[in-house]
Design an enzyme around this catalytic site. Sequence first.
Site, PDB file in Angstrom:
ATOM      1  N   GLY A 195       0.838  -1.199   0.000  1.00  0.00           N
ATOM      2  CA  GLY A 195       0.000   0.000   0.000  1.00  0.00           C
ATOM      3  C   GLY A 195       0.867   1.239   0.000  1.00  0.00           C
ATOM      4  O   GLY A 195       2.086   1.162  -0.135  1.00  0.00           O
ATOM      5  N   ASP A 203     -15.752   2.851   3.840  1.00  0.00           N
ATOM      6  CA  ASP A 203     -14.991   2.401   2.667  1.00  0.00           C
ATOM      7  C   ASP A 203     -15.236   0.910   2.424  1.00  0.00           C
ATOM      8  O   ASP A 203     -14.303   0.154   2.183  1.00  0.00           O
ATOM      9  CB  ASP A 203     -13.501   2.688   2.853  1.00  0.00           C
ATOM     10  CG  ASP A 203     -12.715   2.601   1.539  1.00  0.00           C
ATOM     11  OD1 ASP A 203     -13.321   2.847   0.472  1.00  0.00           O
ATOM     12  OD2 ASP A 203     -11.526   2.289   1.572  1.00  0.00           O
ATOM     13  N   ASP A 228      -9.994  -3.964   6.993  1.00  0.00           N
ATOM     14  CA  ASP A 228      -9.483  -2.642   6.649  1.00  0.00           C
ATOM     15  C   ASP A 228     -10.408  -1.540   7.131  1.00  0.00           C
ATOM     16  O   ASP A 228     -11.212  -0.995   6.375  1.00  0.00           O
ATOM     17  CB  ASP A 228      -9.241  -2.502   5.142  1.00  0.00           C
ATOM     18  CG  ASP A 228      -8.265  -1.370   4.847  1.00  0.00           C
ATOM     19  OD1 ASP A 228      -8.041  -0.527   5.733  1.00  0.00           O
ATOM     20  OD2 ASP A 228      -7.724  -1.337   3.727  1.00  0.00           O
ATOM     21  N   ASN A 279     -12.106  -5.049   0.319  1.00  0.00           N
ATOM     22  CA  ASN A 279     -12.031  -5.121   1.779  1.00  0.00           C
ATOM     23  C   ASN A 279     -12.899  -6.238   2.356  1.00  0.00           C
ATOM     24  O   ASN A 279     -13.128  -6.288   3.562  1.00  0.00           O
ATOM     25  CB  ASN A 279     -12.441  -3.777   2.397  1.00  0.00           C
ATOM     26  CG  ASN A 279     -11.421  -2.685   2.136  1.00  0.00           C
ATOM     27  OD1 ASN A 279     -10.282  -2.978   1.776  1.00  0.00           O
ATOM     28  ND2 ASN A 279     -11.815  -1.432   2.288  1.00  0.00           N
TER      29      ASN A 279
END
Length: 337
Positions: free
Chosen positions: A12, A139, A157, A144
Amino acid sequence: DCYEIQILIGTGSFGKVYKVKNKQTGEICAMKEIGYGQMKDKEKQLLVSEVNLMKRLKHPSIVRYIEKFQDKQRQIIYIVMEYCGAGDLQKYLKLQMQQRKYMSEEKVWSVFIQMLSAVDYCHFPPSDADLNGKVLNRDIKPANVFFTDSACIKLGDFGLSRQLSDDQLAQTNVGTPLYMAPELLNRQSYTEKVDIWSLGCILHEMCALSTPYTAANLDSLKIKVLANKRNSLPPQYSSKVKDTIDMMLQLDPTNRPSTQQLKELPWIDQMLRSVGENAEHIKSLPPLKQNLVVRNLKEDDLMQREQKLIQKELDIAGEEEMARLRCQQLGINYDLV
């Protein structure tokens, strides 16, 4: 020194994720390595918030936090979590698309119910949970949603999550554009109903193998969402699926059902009763194998590349919107920066 690194499984902007083995117990875990030396203060606060929240989230459909440790000299924090070895929903949907193969409705409901159970826990924490109020994920997206080797779903996440009291409205603009509720796209205040919108988008994508709203840029996406110009669903799915999506993708957040109202829908309530709302007993997807598909269709390759480019453009446009807003708050002309 407690963990033996086996392989790198992800990267990431601030770090990496490794598959590791606990040297004492032999347990296989995921370890997130995050360098915070170059982070801004706001980013450091988000990191601390994520770790503190992960410690308190305890649900069978949420990735389990194990421990954290820190290397102050190198300015690195290590977060050890439950390992989900069968990939994520985004990879699974890509495989389905490459194979031109739709998910069965049974599997769609299986994944959805487990996600719903996790989000319901966050929005309406039980009295014995160590949470001070509702947790907004903000999100939720296929990348995720993780699969364990036993084919259970784990929501993970929580880097953009925050807690709200019952009467509080959030005002930060975060999320992934293709799964972002209209109130977020319009930079308005919002509640936990933004997560309901994201769940609706994922339910649609599991059926159609495409997001409900697709566009070449952020402005076009806003226009399509506000006009409710949604991509159609394949005809083989029942009216129950379509009705559920319609409820969740209401433009007015007050018209969207809560997680508890969704659980009370007769067809969802029946499925929950049949499994005792225990994610470990829900029949789900077969474990993902990354080498299942031989990619030999040029058309599919081009489609995948096009979708990646569109997503990158949307991400860049979203970051630009956030930067413009920050400049406005600071009294700076963004166009002169």
